[in-house]
Structures are given as C-alpha cells and as structure tokens.
Scaffold this motif. Structure first.
Motif, PDB file in Angstrom:
ATOM      1  N   MET A   1       0.844  -1.188   0.000  1.00 16.65           N
ATOM      2  CA  MET A   1       0.000   0.000   0.000  1.00 16.65           C
ATOM      3  C   MET A   1       0.874   1.231   0.000  1.00 16.65           C
ATOM      4  N   GLY A   2       0.550   2.176  -0.703  1.00 18.21           N
ATOM      5  CA  GLY A   2       1.290   3.425  -0.699  1.00 18.21           C
ATOM      6  C   GLY A   2       0.416   4.545  -0.197  1.00 18.21           C
ATOM      7  N   TYR A   3       0.848   5.715  -0.494  1.00 17.66           N
ATOM      8  CA  TYR A   3       0.057   6.903  -0.173  1.00 17.66           C
ATOM      9  C   TYR A   3      -0.767   7.235  -1.397  1.00 17.66           C
ATOM     10  N   GLY A   4      -1.887   6.666  -1.499  1.00 14.89           N
ATOM     11  CA  GLY A   4      -2.719   6.801  -2.675  1.00 14.89           C
ATOM     12  C   GLY A   4      -3.403   8.149  -2.799  1.00 14.89           C
ATOM     13  N   GLY A   5      -2.932   9.137  -2.130  1.00 15.22           N
ATOM     14  CA  GLY A   5      -3.511  10.463  -2.289  1.00 15.22           C
ATOM     15  C   GLY A   5      -4.091  11.019  -1.008  1.00 15.22           C
ATOM     16  N   GLY A   6      -3.826  10.377   0.103  1.00 16.15           N
ATOM     17  CA  GLY A   6      -4.391  10.814   1.377  1.00 16.15           C
ATOM     18  C   GLY A   6      -4.069  12.259   1.716  1.00 16.15           C
ATOM     19  N   PHE A   7      -2.799  12.607   1.743  1.00 18.38           N
ATOM     20  CA  PHE A   7      -2.417  13.967   2.140  1.00 18.38           C
ATOM     21  C   PHE A   7      -2.051  14.830   0.951  1.00 18.38           C
ATOM     22  N   GLY A   8      -1.653  14.275  -0.118  1.00 17.25           N
ATOM     23  CA  GLY A   8      -1.280  15.044  -1.296  1.00 17.25           C
ATOM     24  C   GLY A   8       0.023  15.779  -1.046  1.00 17.25           C
ATOM     25  N   GLY A   9       1.062  15.412  -1.740  1.00 16.60           N
ATOM     26  CA  GLY A   9       2.390  15.980  -1.525  1.00 16.60           C
ATOM     27  C   GLY A   9       2.454  17.474  -1.692  1.00 16.60           C
ATOM     28  N   GLY A  10       1.755  18.017  -2.669  1.00 16.75           N
ATOM     29  CA  GLY A  10       1.807  19.458  -2.919  1.00 16.75           C
ATOM     30  C   GLY A  10       1.223  20.260  -1.770  1.00 16.75           C
ATOM     31  N   ASN A  11       0.116  19.795  -1.230  1.00 16.68           N
ATOM     32  CA  ASN A  11      -0.499  20.509  -0.112  1.00 16.68           C
ATOM     33  C   ASN A  11       0.388  20.489   1.122  1.00 16.68           C
ATOM     34  N   MET A  12       1.023  19.344   1.382  1.00 11.29           N
ATOM     35  CA  MET A  12       1.893  19.226   2.550  1.00 11.29           C
ATOM     36  C   MET A  12       3.093  20.165   2.410  1.00 11.29           C
ATOM     37  N   GLN A  13       3.656  20.257   1.213  1.00  7.93           N
ATOM     38  CA  GLN A  13       4.783  21.170   0.997  1.00  7.93           C
ATOM     39  C   GLN A  13       4.355  22.616   1.238  1.00  7.93           C
ATOM     40  N   GLN A  14       3.187  22.962   0.784  1.00  3.29           N
ATOM     41  CA  GLN A  14       2.682  24.327   0.979  1.00  3.29           C
ATOM     42  C   GLN A  14       2.475  24.607   2.466  1.00  3.29           C
ATOM     43  N   ILE A  15       1.930  23.644   3.184  1.00  6.04           N
ATOM     44  CA  ILE A  15       1.720  23.804   4.629  1.00  6.04           C
ATOM     45  C   ILE A  15       3.064  23.979   5.334  1.00  6.04           C
ATOM     46  N   MET A  16       4.063  23.205   4.945  1.00  5.50           N
ATOM     47  CA  MET A  16       5.395  23.314   5.554  1.00  5.50           C
ATOM     48  C   MET A  16       6.007  24.680   5.270  1.00  5.50           C
ATOM     49  N   LYS A  17       5.858  25.179   4.046  1.00  9.78           N
ATOM     50  CA  LYS A  17       6.382  26.504   3.708  1.00  9.78           C
ATOM     51  C   LYS A  17       5.697  27.583   4.539  1.00  9.78           C
ATOM     52  N   GLN A  18       4.394  27.462   4.694  1.00  9.88           N
ATOM     53  CA  GLN A  18       3.655  28.439   5.500  1.00  9.88           C
ATOM     54  C   GLN A  18       4.091  28.379   6.957  1.00  9.88           C
ATOM     55  N   ALA A  19       4.297  27.181   7.472  1.00  7.06           N
ATOM     56  CA  ALA A  19       4.738  27.015   8.860  1.00  7.06           C
ATOM     57  C   ALA A  19       6.125  27.617   9.059  1.00  7.06           C
ATOM     58  N   GLN A  20       7.011  27.415   8.101  1.00 11.22           N
ATOM     59  CA  GLN A  20       8.358  27.976   8.191  1.00 11.22           C
ATOM     60  C   GLN A  20       8.315  29.503   8.131  1.00 11.22           C
ATOM     61  N   ALA A  21       7.476  30.045   7.270  1.00  4.99           N
ATOM     62  CA  ALA A  21       7.349  31.500   7.161  1.00  4.99           C
ATOM     63  C   ALA A  21       6.791  32.079   8.463  1.00  4.99           C
ATOM     64  N   MET A  22       5.810  31.405   9.038  1.00  2.00           N
ATOM     65  CA  MET A  22       5.239  31.865  10.294  1.00  2.00           C
ATOM     66  C   MET A  22       6.272  31.786  11.416  1.00  2.00           C
ATOM     67  N   GLN A  23       7.058  30.746  11.425  1.00  2.00           N
ATOM     68  CA  GLN A  23       8.094  30.600  12.439  1.00  2.00           C
ATOM     69  C   GLN A  23       9.126  31.724  12.318  1.00  2.00           C
ATOM     70  N   ARG A  24       9.496  32.092  11.088  1.00  2.17           N
ATOM     71  CA  ARG A  24      10.437  33.202  10.880  1.00  2.17           C
ATOM     72  C   ARG A  24       9.844  34.507  11.407  1.00  2.17           C
ATOM     73  N   LYS A  25       8.566  34.739  11.103  1.00  3.22           N
ATOM     74  CA  LYS A  25       7.911  35.967  11.567  1.00  3.22           C
ATOM     75  C   LYS A  25       7.815  35.993  13.089  1.00  3.22           C
TER      76      LYS A  25
END
Length: 108
Positions: A1-25
C-alpha cells in the motif's frame, strides 16, 4: 500500500512553507521585543524604571528629591508604580507584535 492520495504531496509542501514562514515571523517578533526598551515612570518622572519589552530589567533612576528618609514607603510605592508602568508598556508591545501568533504562546 502506498500513499494513494491521502495527504497530497503538494499541499503538505505548501503547509510546511507556510509554517516555516510563520516561524520566521514569530522569531522576528521575539527579537524585536527583546530589542525594544520601555521606560516606566512615576511621580512626574522622579522615579524611572527601564526594561526591555521582554521584561529584562535595564536600570532604575531615582531623583534625589524623591528620597525622603521620613517616608520610605512613598519611595517604595513610586518604584512599584514605575515598574508597573513599564510592565504595561511591555505587555502592549508584546500583544501588538505577538497577536497574530495566537497570543504569543503563553508570553502574557
């Protein structure tokens, strides 16, 4: 079984970028608080208490005319009033700078 689309890689990357930006601020806001000096005063400036907005004490200044050996209690009250004034200013700065981060994570 793989990750058949549960979290979606693109969305997770965007969330991580937003979290990093918020942490910097957040870090920038904390640095600004640590570098901002406030001065609390009492009795028309006869007693002044300086501290950083992160509540690190810097100095206290008492004019000679504020010192009455017969009324030490009044001087003590003036010192406390100056400290409370500085604390209120620091709280306002912290609230203004940390407000977007949900209350500053327990800072006040």
């Amino acid at each position: 079984m793989g990750y058949g689309g549960g979290f979606g890689g693109g969305n997770m990357q965007q969330i991580m970028k937003q979290a990093q930006a918020m942490q910097r601020k957040l870090q920038e806001a904390q640095e600004q608080i640590a570098e901002t000096e406030v001065t609390g005063s009492a009795a028309g400036g006869m007693v002044e208490f300086k501290m950083m907005a992160d509540k690190t004490p810097v100095s206290i200044s008492i004019k000679p005319e504020a010192v009455d050996p017969e009324d030490v209690e009044m001087l003590e009250d003036m010192i406390l009033a100056a400290i409370n004034d500085a604390n209120e200013q620091a709280d306002k700065i912290q609230k203004d700078l940390m407000g977007p981060f949900g209350g500053g994570m327990g800072m006040f």
